[in-house]
Enzyme design. Structure first.
Site, PDB file in Angstrom:
ATOM      1  N   LYS A  52       0.859  -1.178   0.000  1.00  0.00           N
ATOM      2  CA  LYS A  52       0.000   0.000   0.000  1.00  0.00           C
ATOM      3  C   LYS A  52       0.900   1.234   0.000  1.00  0.00           C
ATOM      4  O   LYS A  52       1.919   1.264   0.705  1.00  0.00           O
ATOM      5  CB  LYS A  52      -0.875  -0.017   1.253  1.00  0.00           C
ATOM      6  CG  LYS A  52      -1.890   1.098   1.336  1.00  0.00           C
ATOM      7  CD  LYS A  52      -2.713   0.955   2.617  1.00  0.00           C
ATOM      8  CE  LYS A  52      -3.863   1.925   2.705  1.00  0.00           C
ATOM      9  NZ  LYS A  52      -4.687   1.697   3.913  1.00  0.00           N
ATOM     10  N   SER A  90      -9.914  -0.738   7.015  1.00  0.00           N
ATOM     11  CA  SER A  90      -9.209  -0.571   5.740  1.00  0.00           C
ATOM     12  C   SER A  90      -8.527  -1.817   5.190  1.00  0.00           C
ATOM     13  O   SER A  90      -8.074  -1.815   4.039  1.00  0.00           O
ATOM     14  CB  SER A  90      -8.179   0.550   5.847  1.00  0.00           C
ATOM     15  OG  SER A  90      -8.831   1.794   5.786  1.00  0.00           O
ATOM     16  N   SER A  94      -9.481   1.419   2.872  1.00  0.00           N
ATOM     17  CA  SER A  94      -8.630   2.193   2.003  1.00  0.00           C
ATOM     18  C   SER A  94      -7.516   1.372   1.341  1.00  0.00           C
ATOM     19  O   SER A  94      -6.875   1.874   0.413  1.00  0.00           O
ATOM     20  CB  SER A  94      -8.009   3.351   2.792  1.00  0.00           C
ATOM     21  OG  SER A  94      -7.138   2.877   3.780  1.00  0.00           O
TER      22      SER A  94
END
Ligand code: NAG
Ligand code: NAG
Ligand code: NAG
Ligand code: NAG
Ligand code: NAG
Length: 519
Positions: free
Chosen positions: A113, A218, A194
């Site tokens: 990420k 997330s 996310s």
């Protein structure tokens, strides 16, 4: 940090490798092995049997990324060093043979990420133009650990910009750099976030292992919507050192993979104490000797006490198809020896699930400002040095960001805070009380090994207490949009959660590869 030898060394490795490869029979058998849907075990076996080289694995993923990423927007950057690192690893393996204690991650490519810092050619931006060109002081701790396990960093995955902490009004998967991430099952459906790109990439076979971060949902949510396994470790199990923060009170780093076993191997590689992250000191006492892989057990479900909270977790937003699927899953779990304690209640659940009512928002924005300012100050080079600069950046470069549609409401709320004052302290006390009287009390009183909930619905319950959860694929709705099941527990319950999640996965095998349906 990535070892970067001069280019002539790199090409020397490639040449030597080519000679070695030509001498071996590897190319002739390669065709039989499929990288798609392969587990880490499958990949390691293929390496061992010389059906696959590290370079071929990286090349396959790079090809798939260039083929699929224009539609999926799951990857922000690929590592220009990845092929070189693979060649180097291949050469070492050919020359010296496999190391005696080979890590399961050896030669495995990992996507990160884009909040997880890497000291290499890759940018670390949280999806924002404001951080493009910034230079981190060092690899984040989890990346240092991955490199130590001889994993190869493939690139950076897309995310909700600033992990949704710029605005709650921006759609899931959206970021200024590169646009909207897509759900590979149904392109018009949310990928959730996310850690959207991490989950999409693994689901679409652009990589086998990715890392995400979770502050409140997330990892669990994108794992659920992309039919992959997401482990949200308890806060402190994995170091947040070198990762762009939301709030250190709730942030945690965890793996997203297609199989529970893969996620557990990745977890084993990244957990542990880091003097730069105080929370790891407290949490490292929970890490079992020998790591977590020992809990990938065939009979792990026998005697496990699983709690079901139906109100409101099995009523909100779950269609009848999902309810049916879960009832059938409960039966499967029972058949494998699990015991259910049904119709439980979490005290004040309606308050806990509402970010505003619970008061979770109050300390979070104040902590975000403190943590982000300290993180930005630590950068070697950066266009922005504080949250105020990031807000100012938006004003200067408004053409780069989608300003009108997505106001920076959270940024502004955070900037308006001034440390942890009385109001924040009162809200923190409330959160502790809600957690203690709710989830903690229930799990203690009913002696539960785990709570079982649909999708990521339980995320806020876990977030406010720093508790762990594992999401495993559980089905697909009428349109083919995936949904998962989450097993969650108290701090230190990861071994049990792994036994349960692995047992469930092995008994159900729900995951299928995506088909990229437009609607
Ligand atoms: C990092 O960002 C710079 C722009 O600042 C860009 O030129 C470079 O290509 C990016 N790196 C990678 C690996 O994409
Ligand atoms: C690096 O890996 C070795 C095993 O390959 C392990 O013994 C060592 O503790 C690891 N170091 C760190 C910092 O994780
Ligand atoms: C949360 O509570 C606030 C305040 O009562 C309310 O306005 C809001 O609609 C609630 N949000 C949700 C998602 O229920
Ligand atoms: C971001 O920039 C736009 C355009 O310059 C401006 O209208 C908007 O108010 C800015 N937002 C914030 C939160 O500063
Ligand atoms: C804490 O909870 C009480 C009710 O239990 C509420 O009246 C108060 O406003 C809350 N405080 C904060 C700062 O959220």
């Amino acid at each position: 940090m990535a070892t970067k030898l001069p280019l002539n060394h790199a090409s020397l490795y490639s040449t030597l490798l080519l000679i070695l490869l030509t001498l071996s029979e590897s190319q002739t058998i390669l065709k039989k092995f499929s990288i798609k849907e392969a587990t880490l075990h499958d990949l390691q076996l293929a390496f061992k049997q010389k059906q696959l080289t590290y370079r071929q694995l990286v090349e396959f993923y790079l090809q798939e990324i260039s083929r699929l990423n224009p539609n999926l927007n799951a990857v922000i950057e690929v590592n220009p060093d990845a092929l070189y690192q693979a060649d180097k690893a291949d050469y070492e393996r050919m020359a010296k043979g496999a190391p005696a204690s080979l890590s399961v991650l050896h030669g495995i490519t990992v996507l990160l990420k884009d909040k997880i810092g890497t000291k290499d050619m890759l940018n670390t931006t949280a999806g924002s133009f404001a951080l493009l060109g910034s230079v981190v002081p060092r690899d984040s701790r989890v990346v240092a650990k991955l490199r130590n396990a001889s994993a190869i960093i493939l690139g950076k995955a897309s995310l909700n910009e600033w992990a949704s902490f710029r605005s709650f009004n921006a759609p899931a998967g959206w970021r200024a750099i590169g646009g909207q991430g897509k759900n590979p099952y149904v392109l018009s459906a949310t990928p959730c976030g996310s850690s959207s790109g991490s989950a999409i990439s693994v689901a679409a076979n652009l990589v086998a292992v990715s890392l995400g971060t979770e502050t409140d949902g997330s990892i669990l949510c994108p794992a659920s919507f992309n039919s992959v396994v997401g482990i949200k470790p308890a806060v402190g199990l994995t170091s947040r050192g070198g990762v762009i923060p939301v709030t250190p009170r709730q942030d945690t780093i965890g793996p997203i993979c297609r199989a529970v076993s893969d996620a557990v191997y990745a977890l084993d590689a990244i957990v542990g104490f880091d003097y730069k992250d105080q929370a790891t000191k407290e949490a490292s006492k929970y890490i079992p000797r020998g790591g977590y892989k020992q809990f990938l057990k065939t009979y792990g479900l026998i005697g496990k006490r699983l709690g079901i909270v139906r109100n409101p977790l099995f009523t909100t937003g779950s269609g009848s198809l999902q309810i049916q699927a879960f009832e059938s899953h409960f039966q499967t779990l029972r058949n494998k020896g699990a015991v259910f304690i049904n119709n439980l209640e979490i005290a004040h659940i309606d308050i806990i699930l509402n970010f505003t009512l619970s008061g979770e928002a109050i300390p979070s924005v104040a902590e975000f400002k403190l943590a982000l300012n300290s993180d930005l100050k630590d950068l070697v080079v950066s266009p922005v040095r504080a949250l105020a600069d990031v807000i100012a950046f938006n004003r200067t470069f408004s053409d780069l960001e989608m300003i009108e549609e997505f106001p920076e409401d959270i940024f502004l709320a955070a900037e308006a805070t001034n440390g942890i004052g009385d109001n924040e302290k009162a809200a923190l006390l409330n959160l502790s009380r809600l957690s203690r009287d709710g989830f903690e009390k229930l799990l203690w009183e009913k002696k539960l090994d785990a709570l079982v909930t649909p999708g990521f619905d339980v995320a806020s319950v876990l977030a406010i207490g720093g508790f762990p959860g594992i999401n495993v694929p559980a089905g697909y709705d009428k349109k083919g949009v995936p949904f998962g099941i989450t097993f969650s527990g108290l701090k230190g319950s990861e071994p049990k959660l792994i036994e349960i999640a692995y047992g469930f996965e092995q008994a159900t095998k729900v995951r299928k590869p995506p088909t990229f349906q437009p609607f």
